[in-house]
Motif scaffolding. Structure first.
Motif, PDB file in Angstrom:
ATOM      1  N   VAL A 778     -14.956  32.647  -5.733  1.00 48.02           N
ATOM      2  CA  VAL A 778     -15.123  32.061  -7.679  1.00 48.02           C
ATOM      3  C   VAL A 778     -12.940  31.615  -6.964  1.00 48.02           C
ATOM      4  O   VAL A 778     -12.061  32.549  -6.931  1.00 48.02           O
ATOM      5  CB  VAL A 778     -14.992  33.154  -8.800  1.00 48.02           C
ATOM      6  N   THR A 779     -12.657  30.296  -7.510  1.00 43.64           N
ATOM      7  CA  THR A 779     -11.197  29.784  -6.418  1.00 43.64           C
ATOM      8  C   THR A 779     -11.313  29.074  -7.824  1.00 43.64           C
ATOM      9  O   THR A 779     -12.189  28.447  -8.551  1.00 43.64           O
ATOM     10  CB  THR A 779     -11.437  28.856  -5.294  1.00 43.64           C
ATOM     11  N   ARG A 780      -9.765  28.407  -8.152  1.00 45.17           N
ATOM     12  CA  ARG A 780      -9.170  27.914  -8.635  1.00 45.17           C
ATOM     13  C   ARG A 780      -8.977  26.436  -8.089  1.00 45.17           C
ATOM     14  O   ARG A 780      -9.151  25.628  -8.969  1.00 45.17           O
ATOM     15  CB  ARG A 780      -7.316  28.602  -9.263  1.00 45.17           C
ATOM     16  N   GLU A 781      -8.969  26.093  -6.982  1.00 47.47           N
ATOM     17  CA  GLU A 781      -8.620  24.940  -6.678  1.00 47.47           C
ATOM     18  C   GLU A 781      -9.707  24.660  -5.627  1.00 47.47           C
ATOM     19  O   GLU A 781     -10.621  24.665  -5.240  1.00 47.47           O
ATOM     20  CB  GLU A 781      -7.348  24.907  -5.595  1.00 47.47           C
ATOM     21  N   GLN A 782      -9.978  22.526  -5.630  1.00 46.72           N
ATOM     22  CA  GLN A 782     -10.828  22.588  -5.038  1.00 46.72           C
ATOM     23  C   GLN A 782     -11.044  22.945  -3.283  1.00 46.72           C
ATOM     24  O   GLN A 782     -11.113  22.840  -2.837  1.00 46.72           O
ATOM     25  CB  GLN A 782     -11.294  21.126  -5.066  1.00 46.72           C
ATOM     26  N   GLY A 783      -9.579  22.496  -3.052  1.00 48.11           N
ATOM     27  CA  GLY A 783      -9.160  22.780  -1.994  1.00 48.11           C
ATOM     28  C   GLY A 783      -9.279  23.962  -0.958  1.00 48.11           C
ATOM     29  O   GLY A 783      -9.016  24.377   0.358  1.00 48.11           O
ATOM     30  N   HIS A 807     -22.877  31.277  -4.547  1.00 50.90           N
ATOM     31  CA  HIS A 807     -22.503  31.124  -5.255  1.00 50.90           C
ATOM     32  C   HIS A 807     -20.674  30.497  -5.389  1.00 50.90           C
ATOM     33  O   HIS A 807     -19.875  31.139  -4.828  1.00 50.90           O
ATOM     34  CB  HIS A 807     -22.577  31.412  -6.292  1.00 50.90           C
ATOM     35  N   ASN A 808     -20.508  28.990  -5.013  1.00 53.47           N
ATOM     36  CA  ASN A 808     -18.714  28.634  -5.123  1.00 53.47           C
ATOM     37  C   ASN A 808     -18.450  28.705  -6.339  1.00 53.47           C
ATOM     38  O   ASN A 808     -19.635  27.814  -7.496  1.00 53.47           O
ATOM     39  CB  ASN A 808     -19.015  27.911  -4.539  1.00 53.47           C
ATOM     40  N   TYR A 809     -17.727  28.530  -6.966  1.00 49.87           N
ATOM     41  CA  TYR A 809     -17.214  28.792  -8.639  1.00 49.87           C
ATOM     42  C   TYR A 809     -16.039  27.679  -8.802  1.00 49.87           C
ATOM     43  O   TYR A 809     -15.020  28.940  -7.788  1.00 49.87           O
ATOM     44  CB  TYR A 809     -17.158  29.806  -9.440  1.00 49.87           C
ATOM     45  N   CYS A 810     -15.820  26.250  -9.424  1.00 54.88           N
ATOM     46  CA  CYS A 810     -14.379  25.834  -8.914  1.00 54.88           C
ATOM     47  C   CYS A 810     -14.128  25.745 -10.499  1.00 54.88           C
ATOM     48  O   CYS A 810     -14.673  25.521 -11.278  1.00 54.88           O
ATOM     49  CB  CYS A 810     -14.266  24.385  -8.388  1.00 54.88           C
ATOM     50  N   THR A 811     -12.882  26.850 -11.215  1.00 58.77           N
ATOM     51  CA  THR A 811     -12.542  27.118 -12.513  1.00 58.77           C
ATOM     52  C   THR A 811     -11.541  26.587 -12.639  1.00 58.77           C
ATOM     53  O   THR A 811     -11.309  25.816 -14.301  1.00 58.77           O
ATOM     54  CB  THR A 811     -11.270  28.733 -12.404  1.00 58.77           C
ATOM     55  N   SER A 812     -11.812  25.087 -12.134  1.00 57.02           N
ATOM     56  CA  SER A 812     -10.488  24.154 -12.517  1.00 57.02           C
ATOM     57  C   SER A 812     -11.924  23.462 -13.576  1.00 57.02           C
ATOM     58  O   SER A 812     -11.140  21.846 -14.204  1.00 57.02           O
ATOM     59  CB  SER A 812      -9.877  23.104 -11.242  1.00 57.02           C
TER      60      SER A 812
END
Length: 906
Positions: A778-783, A807-812
């Protein structure tokens, strides 16, 4: 030539009122556009329905995309018997021919739409994709999407919107400005809110920049319409800015850029042209130049349907039964509730419990022993229980000052963890927590010791009578002390006060507020105290503290025999062990020379360093090592998880730039590294720095490896790996290690088959039991996905048996089903189906939006692996620790699956 009738009077109203929610048939308007109120629009061969309102009868030629008006005739209402007021109203309307003329532009617009629907450009009809069957369960679930107001926007209903409207328009006379629309409805995406305002205004022929309260309510009702068709048309209107009922590539490109901006997806925003062409290629295979509503609807629903997991009836029943069991139950008997809670607590924390209980028992024994000893001494008659309290507390401080060194003897703990089975009963994962508990014990002991002396027994000594003082001359001298200065101006007093001062500094700067730099409001000079560097340096004041402690324990008032001065006896063994640890670390780091192979600075301020692997440097996935860079500081060593796998011929660490040291480290490497060459894409981006085999790289030393909780993942057949942001570093190494171990086992089995050996050789040291892994990042930024892009692609390619579910999660990005992420989701499905690459992460692993539903994650694992033991390993911010640990306990107690939670020290 087609003859049509069209009435231009009246305003717009909803599709439900117009009855055009279904697909277009005959000569009806396409469902995306609202027909004027009380209107009928039919072809010449259709039955004309007379209404009370007037209409305009036009005779036109429709050839290709040109419309010619030959005649115009206005007719009144029907012959139905009407009231005089209604007749007068109709007559007034007929007299207002200027209004009719003004609406002819709208008529021409609708006729152009008719040509696009009936004939297309050049007589070609646009292709109609097969509509998705809405009766299927997955499609039904998908129809709940495309919402304009999400929970994160705080959409609390019309009452909250009305309240904000009154506050915002208090100074504007009850008129809401277009720029304030998003704030009023609670939509945080300002640009998206402006486009939504324009679409809603176009539908109602509102050309100004302001709306009143009634119009806002109409807007709100349309935004929150539960009908998917209504929400789809609103979304279509946002894209179709020229209101011609067709979406061109430029319009699609603009909405892609807008959606990417609303979700902070800069990479997608830069490639909007490419993705717009992809959508046109999919929905406009005949190159007509535009797409229609039906095509967009089908693609949106198909993308949403793919993310809905359909289950068998048996699985649904099992899920329902498990949900019922997981519902919290309330027992009215308080004793049973207390017993149940205590039982679960002991079962889940028995390792910690016995260590803490043993420690408390030893403290109590020492305190009681010293208390009784001094109660029998001559000083008790004058100094009373105060001296007993002071000496009992001092004895606990001696032992705690010895014990506090053991949890930070990392080499010893790593050896015990790897070479012995003590880990079955000793909670090695909690070494730092025990270190903090002992520190609290020291604070309590020092406070009791100093407080009892200064506030109790010393005053009693100062005010004692000469007769009472006479037996104490052997301890304090022939002359009775007259003031506190007598005690302060002594070795005991000076060493005690200096120790208290140094301890206060070290303990204060070790608190999370200072160590993690959370006190940003401090003035400039003091702000440096709120940093990891301040914690690191002040923590080494313990060297002075231990020297002072030995001196303080030797020069005692009440103890004269050396063999009764026990301070050094407590400290000698732990201090020697810790000193050997530090010598080993210094010696090992100096002889294990490493060279820097590659350095990359990724978006999100992450520095990746690839180092040569020293000979005989053996480690396990999940472990960490210390890194030192003399160009930044010759004394500071900082721990970082190893992201390479044990089978790799190199070592790698990924360092997030957060504090002073990491910021300086990035600055050193940034001066050496160079931007990626022009034309390089996919591997490196323009905002990255990259360097390889550069002789100008600064010298780096490493020390390790050291044990960590995640290294025990091999003991579990099923593992759940959770990483938040840079907390994914130990999990990346584990994921690679799992694939390598499974491939090695497959190769070994293949070799046995070739050699004719059926049974594998029994190896008692074989500890790899993992058969299934779930990795959630789980990360906030796409980069951030660039950090481990190559690794995740490698794992996805090599994991042919699908042992690891990533599973990748982009919280933005707004949650799936939100209108702001609908087009992103559609693009994601299209690009992954065509190219096998996810547009958000840039990897072969499909990304999810917003935050995971952790209860559903645990539930699915419990359903798929009944009667199994699942290891849950988490590394990240402390905020999520409580939820993951609680869910592990809840599912362990209420299902047949046992979840064992482990947290990395982050």
């Amino acid at each position: 030539m087609n003859r049509v009738s069209f009435e231009v009077s009246g305003g717009y109203h909803s599709d439900a009122e117009a009855g055009n929610s279904g697909p277009m048939s005959g000569g009806q308007l396409p469902p995306i556009y609202k027909k004027p109120a009380n209107s009928r629009f039919t072809a010449e061969n259709s039955q004309r329905t007379r209404t009370a309102a007037p209409y305009v009868d036009l005779t036109v030629d429709v050839q290709d995309d040109r419309v010619s008006v030959h005649s115009l005739k206005m007719e009144g209402g029907s012959s139905v018997e009407e009231s005089p007021e209604l007749t007068l109203l109709k007559r007034n309307r007929l007299e207002k021919k200027t209004t009719v003329v003004k609406r002819l532009a709208s008529v021409s617009h609708e006729l152009k739409r008719l040509t696009s629907v009936s004939g297309g450009v050049g007589g070609r009809k646009p292709p109609r994709p097969a509509k998705l069957d809405r009766t299927k369960s997955a499609a039904t679930q998908a129809l709940k999407g495309l919402k304009f107001i999400s929970k994160t926007d705080g959409g609390a209903g019309w009452s909250a919107v009305e309240k904000r409207f009154n506050q915002i328009t208090a100074t504007t006379g009850g008129l809401l400005l277009r720029t304030k629309f998003g704030e009023c409805i609670g939509m945080t995406s300002k640009d998206f809110a402006l486009e939504l305002f324009d679409a809603l205004a176009r539908r109602r022929n509102i050309t100004g920049e302001v709306i009143d309260g009634d119009q806002l309510k109409e807007f709100w009702e349309q935004i929150n319409d539960q009908s998917f068709d209504s929400r789809l048309k609103t979304f279509f209107d946002m894209v179709d800015k020229d209101a011609d009922g067709r979406l061109t590539e430029d319009e699609v490109r603009e909405i892609i850029s807008l959606s990417a901006s609303a979700n902070n997806l800069s990479t997608i925003q830069k490639r909007a042209d490419e993705y717009a062409a992809l959508i046109m290629e999919e929905l406009d295979p005949d190159n007509i130049g535009y797409i229609m509503l039906e095509s967009l609807e089908t693609l949106l629903l198909q993308a949403a349907t793919q993310s809905v997991i359909t289950s068998t009836g048996e699985r649904k029943n099992l899920s329902h039964m498990m949900s019922q069991r997981l519902k919290p139950t309330f027992n009215r008997n308080p004793l049973k509730r207390w017993y149940r809670g205590l039982r679960f607590f002991v079962l889940d924390n028995w390792k910690r419990c016995w260590v803490i209980v043993l420690w408390l028992i030893v403290m109590a024994i020492l305190f009681t022993y010293k208390y009784i000893q001094y109660k029998r001494s001559p000083v008790y008659a004058v100094m009373g229980d105060c001296v007993c309290m002071a000496k009992g507390a001092a004895e606990t401080v001696k032992l705690n000052m010895a014990l506090i060194l053991l949890p930070v003897c990392r080499n010893t703990i790593t050896w015990l963890r790897n070479k012995t089975r003590l880990g079955v009963v000793v909670p090695f994962d909690d070494n730092l927590n025990f270190h903090k508990v002992i520190a609290v014990g020291i604070i309590i002991g020092v406070t009791m010791h100093a407080g009892a002396h200064l506030a109790c027994d010393f005053p009693r000594l100062l005010h004692a009578t000469p007769e009472a003082y006479r037996p104490l001359r052997q301890f304090f001298g022939d002359e009775q002390p007259k003031s506190y200065w007598h005690f302060v101006n002594s070795v005991e007093g000076i060493t005690g006060l200096v120790m208290v001062l140094l301890m206060a500094i070290a303990f204060t700067l070790a608190t999370p507020w200072f160590r993690r730099g959370k006190l940003n409001y401090l003035p400039g000079p003091l702000k440096k105290l709120a940093s990891f560097n301040a914690f690191w340096y002040t923590h080494h004041l313990f060297v002075i503290v231990y020297i002072l402690l030995v001196a303080h324990g030797y020069y005692l008032y009440l103890t004269k025999d050396w063999h009764n001065k026990t301070t050094w006896m407590y400290l000698v063994a732990p201090v020697i062990l810790y000193a050997c640890e530090r010598l080993i670390r210094a010696f090992r780091s100096s002889i294990k020379a490493v060279t820097i192979r590659k350095v990359a600075v990724y978006p999100g301020n992450v520095l990746a360093i690839h180092l040569s692997r020293p000979q005989n440097f053996k480690y396990k996935s999940g472990q960490y090592m210390f890194v030192n860079c003399a160009a930044v500081s010759p004394f500071e060593w900082h721990p970082f998880s190893i992201t390479s796998a044990p089978q790799d011929d190199y070592l790698s660490v990924h360092i997030r730039v957060l504090g002073d040291w990491t910021r300086a480290l990035k600055g050193v490497f940034s001066e050496v590294c160079k931007p990626p060459p022009a034309g390089v894409s996919g591997l490196l981006r323009a905002d990255m720095l990259h360097g390889a085999n550069n002789p100008d790289f600064p010298k780096v030393l490493i020390d390790g490896p050291y044990g960590a909780p995640a290294q025990d993942y091999k003991k579990y057949e099923v593992v759940l790996l959770v990483g938040l942001g840079i907390g994914a570093t130990p999990m990346i190494s584990i994921v690679k290690d799992i694939v390598n171990n499974i491939k090695a086992k497959e190769q070994a089995q293949l070799n046995r088959m070739e050699s004719g050996t059926s049974e594998p050789q029994r190896n008692k040291k074989e500890s790899f039991r993992t058969r299934r892994a779930y990795f959630y990042w789980v990360t906030r930024e796409q980069g951030s996905f660039d950090w481990f892009k190559n690794i995740m692609n490698e794992v996805a390619e090599r994991d042919t048996n699908r042992v690891i579910e990533m599973h990748n999660y982009c919280t933005s990005v707004y949650e799936e089903g939100d209108a702001r992420s609908a087009l992103i989701h559609m693009l994601q499905s299209l690009n992954h189906a065509k190219n096998g690459v996810d547009i958000v992460s840039g990897t072969r692993v499909m990304s999810h939006f917003a935050k995971p539903n952790w209860r559903n994650v645990y539930k699915r694992i419990a359903m798929d692996h009944p009667n199994s033991k699942v290891g849950v390993f988490y590394c990240g911010a402390p905020a999520l620790t409580k939820e993951l640990r609680h869910l592990a306990l809840d599912f362990t107690h209420k299902t047949s699956t046992r979840f064992s939670f482990h947290k990395e020290n982050f």
